[in-house]
Design an enzyme around this catalytic site. Structure first.
Site, PDB file in Angstrom:
ATOM      1  N   VAL A  75      17.181  59.859  22.386  1.00  0.00           N
ATOM      2  CA  VAL A  75      17.755  60.795  21.425  1.00  0.00           C
ATOM      3  C   VAL A  75      19.265  60.611  21.354  1.00  0.00           C
ATOM      4  O   VAL A  75      19.887  60.073  22.262  1.00  0.00           O
ATOM      5  CB  VAL A  75      17.409  62.262  21.783  1.00  0.00           C
ATOM      6  CG1 VAL A  75      15.915  62.442  21.972  1.00  0.00           C
ATOM      7  CG2 VAL A  75      18.142  62.719  23.044  1.00  0.00           C
ATOM      8  N   SER A  76      19.862  61.068  20.255  1.00  0.00           N
ATOM      9  CA  SER A  76      21.302  61.093  20.055  1.00  0.00           C
ATOM     10  C   SER A  76      21.908  59.698  20.251  1.00  0.00           C
ATOM     11  O   SER A  76      21.464  58.737  19.642  1.00  0.00           O
ATOM     12  CB  SER A  76      21.935  62.135  20.982  1.00  0.00           C
ATOM     13  OG  SER A  76      23.274  62.400  20.632  1.00  0.00           O
ATOM     14  N   ASN A  77      22.899  59.553  21.145  1.00  0.00           N
ATOM     15  CA  ASN A  77      23.475  58.230  21.377  1.00  0.00           C
ATOM     16  C   ASN A  77      22.427  57.243  21.860  1.00  0.00           C
ATOM     17  O   ASN A  77      22.457  56.058  21.507  1.00  0.00           O
ATOM     18  CB  ASN A  77      24.602  58.311  22.407  1.00  0.00           C
ATOM     19  CG  ASN A  77      25.891  58.836  21.815  1.00  0.00           C
ATOM     20  OD1 ASN A  77      25.957  59.157  20.635  1.00  0.00           O
ATOM     21  ND2 ASN A  77      26.926  58.924  22.635  1.00  0.00           N
ATOM     22  N   GLY A 137      20.522  56.086  18.865  1.00  0.00           N
ATOM     23  CA  GLY A 137      21.302  55.096  18.132  1.00  0.00           C
ATOM     24  C   GLY A 137      21.302  53.750  18.829  1.00  0.00           C
ATOM     25  O   GLY A 137      21.234  52.697  18.179  1.00  0.00           O
TER      26      GLY A 137
END
Length: 704
Positions: A296-298, A301
């Site tokens: 999730v999140s960073n 990405g």
């Protein structure tokens, strides 16, 4: 033919095409990856006294508000630090408050056995990427339930700037309960705290060291330079993500791919066929192993970037939540929600919109319609400071209007209209500002993108502990001993704060500081204005390009941003992305929505990406445990696990992935009403036409 089989055949063909004549008659052997540094540590956890997922705490221990302690607080042992790190990292991302879904829809005990303890092996090592000397931590967890006859692997790069256990409660939990090996990396971030006064830093196991030995991070200052810095700026810290001069984000995709290679290496150490002469046949390999890139999140990405870079067929599919992805700007498509405005100014970089939030949000918090209803606004954001920020913006010509109400409304309008930040995010943005989220991201990423060091003190900002009045003070030794387990990798965290060195009077905690140019306590307005100028490459007041050293630094930062841009090319891999519409940290018009559009532009009909936008969901589920937020928002975490289930079933069984859609959840409405299935409708296999997200005529079309 399902895509897992296609991916397996592709991997086989790639491997075959690179074999020499000798290799064709000799099967591939398991080899230690060249990117590993030093030894690989290994521990077995029995699932009774300790385990992979909960560090022996079980589901109830993770939910307990009382954290595990240390026998010797000044010298905690590695296993004590690991236990506390797992406790804190799990709770940082998952709402464990009763009624919010923990123990019913998600949690170690849901879909598992007993209290959720999972036995298995854990392997940890340092690694690096070609061209970099900065060490990165990599870890593989192999549960006892792993079946070498049906192998699977899940990537779990850390969310945010967290350390190696940063994805333990997200990709880690799902993968371990599924019987998959889970491969983690801190992505070159993590605690990595270097006390410049004492020279203490964390070893890979979290214990402190002042010796000349491998540690998570030390700033590149020799002893004379460090002494000079300490004389001028005592009691400061350098932090790995901000001060390694490495721009680690540029390599996040490579870190994830290397973590997959590390996973295959340790799996074959355990399960590969021994052939004698210290040779092991690599019987678990990309050809027969289902690999899902996730987090999730960073971390999400990072896994997206890994899929884009995956030329060898290591990854079969992608399932991520709220990914911090910076899509390559493409003016050839637009975004529109319902009958709302057509958005052409999408795909702003993280630093661009974050420095805008850092500069304007403190004033926008006081806007009519926001000031009195945004949860926790009055707790975290004193109205007087907000009024001072508005006054400072107005004095620079950055907002218009007479008085705080008009100026705050103007600041909010700039964020919603000029920066295309969705109105759904307005109620949560104030609490994020009060927690210094945008401020910390702006400071950390500006340093990272510009590859600056701690001694550069970018925009007059540094990192240190502060006292009750905001003055710099040494960090309490007990807190420093626990940093590995308590820090989220991006100050303010674990007692280390953002300090404005140029504040009027003396270096002061940023949130409590007075800018020398205004003479008012305005949350270090001039430091935030400096960060905004560097991100934009121009003077925010005049619009004129920066000059001299500032221009050089802005150009380096711009180059750093270019290095992290996503291409949108997932190489035909199936992928699912879930994002909450109310995400107030990673605005959806600059992350998930434009990535969906860019991917369609790049891959066209060959695209395997599906996008699910969840209503009444935001970035940090942990905030759902607080009054005022719990009533309004549902756990995105629940839909992230659904996304992983969907991808697993698609790859393993050929089940079709649902079309891109808006998921219409129902908030609880009351703290006394626990979440029920009616609040959390599933991602629909055949959604209503009115809920479909489409890409047509070069436009991402999102239903209201």
């Amino acid at each position: 033919m399902n895509r897992f089989l296609q991916g397996s055949l592709l991997a086989a063909s790639v491997i075959a095409s690179t074999l020499t004549v000798a290799d064709e008659v000799r099967p591939p052997f398991n080899q230690r990856p060249a990117f590993l540094l030093g030894e690989v540590s290994q521990h077995y956890y029995d699932g009774i006294t300790d385990d992979l997922l909960t560090a022996g705490l079980g589901a109830s221990g993770l939910a307990s508000p009382t954290p595990p302690g240390f026998v010797e607080p000044l010298q905690p042992g590695p296993q004590e630090l690991r236990r506390l790190a797992i406790y804190n990292n799990y709770r940082a991302l998952v709402d464990t408050v009763p009624g919010g879904g923990y123990g019913v829809f998600f949690g170690p005990q849901v879909g598992g056995s007993g209290s959720g303890l999972i036995p298995g092996h854990e392997y940890v090592a340092y690694m690096t990427v070609p061209g970099s000397e900065v060490s990165v931590t990599v870890m593989a967890q192999v549960p006892d339930s792993f079946d070498p006859r049906r192998p699977c692997m899940v990537t779990a790069p850390s969310s945010g700037s967290r350390g190696i256990y940063g994805a333990i409660g997200t990709a880690g939990e799902w993968g371990l309960k599924k019987g998959c090996a889970v491969v983690y990396t801190d992505k070159g971030t993590g605690t990595g705290a270097h006390n410049l006064a004492s020279n203490a830093a964390q070893r890979i196991d979290g214990t402190l060291s002042q010796a000349d030995e491998p540690v998570l991070f030390r700033a590149g200052l020799n002893d004379p330079a460090r002494a000079d810095f300490n004389a001028a700026w005592p009691d400061r810290f350098a932090w790995k993500h901000a001060h390694s001069r490495a721009n680690p984000e540029a390599d996040w995709g490579r870190h994830v791919l290397q973590s997959v290679e590390f996973g295959f290496y340790v799996l074959n150490r355990r399960f590969g066929r021994e052939l004698g002469n210290n040779q092991t046949l690599m019987t678990i390999n990309p050809r027969n192993t289902l690999v899902i890139a996730s987090s999730v999140s960073n971390g999400g990405g990072a896994s997206v970037r890994a899929a884009e870079l995956d030329e060898r067929g290591l990854i079969d599919g992608v399932a991520v939540s709220e990914p911090n992805v910076n899509p390559r700007p493409d003016s050839g498509f637009t975004i529109r929600q319902g009958d709302g405005p057509v958005i052409s100014g999408h795909s702003r970089s993280l630093l661009d919109y974050t420095t805008a939030l850092a500069l304007y949000q403190g004033c926008a918090n006081q806007a009519p319609g926001i000031r009195d209803i945004a949860p926790l606004n009055g707790v975290f954001n004193p109205p007087a400071v907000g009024a001072n920020i508005c006054s400072a913006l107005a004095s620079r010509g950055l907002v218009s209007g007479v008085g705080t109400d008009e100026q705050a409304a103007a600041a909010l309008r700039i964020l919603n209209e000029d920066f295309a930040i969705q109105p759904e995010q307005n109620l949560l943005a104030p609490v994020h500002f009060g927690l210094s989220v945008a401020q910390s991201i702006a400071m950390t990423y500006a340093n990272a993108y510009g590859r600056t060091g701690v001694d550069d003190r970018l925009c007059g900002l540094s990192l240190a502990a502060t006292d009750a009045l905001g003055a710099v003070t040494p960090l309490d030794p007990v807190r420093e001993a626990a940093l590995f387990a308590t820090s989220n990798g991006i100050p303010p965290t674990a007692g280390v704060n953002l300090v404005y060195d140029a504040a009027a009077g003396q270096p002061t905690l940023l949130a409590a500081s007075t800018s020398p140019g205004t003479g008012l306590p305005d949350h270090g307005f001039e430091a935030l204005l400096c960060l905004r100028a560097l991100a934009a490459g121009q003077d925010p007041q005049t619009g004129e390009p920066l000059q001299g050293e500032a221009a050089d630094l802005a150009q380096r930062i711009a180059a750093g941003i270019d290095a992290v841009r996503a291409s949108g090319n997932l190489r035909g891999k199936p992928a699912v992305v879930v994002t909450g519409r109310a995400d107030a940290i990673l605005p959806i018009n600059h992350t998930s929505r434009p990535y969906f559009g860019l991917n369609r532009r790049v891959e066209g009909e060959a695209s395997g990406l599906y996008y699910y936008e969840v209503l009444n969901a935001q970035h940090l589920d942990v905030l759902n445990g607080f009054p005022g937020i719990a009533e309004r928002y549902i756990p995105l975490h629940h839909y992230y696990f659904q996304a992983l289930d969907l991808m697993y079933d698609h790859l393993r069984h050929g089940t079709a992935l649902p079309p891109s859609q808006v998921v219409r959840t129902v908030p609880r409405g009351s703290l006394t009403t626990p979440l029920a299935a009616a609040n959390l409708p599933a991602i629909a296999a055949t959604p209503a036409t009115a809920d479909l997200i489409e890409f047509a005529d070069n436009q991402v079309r999102i239903p209201d």
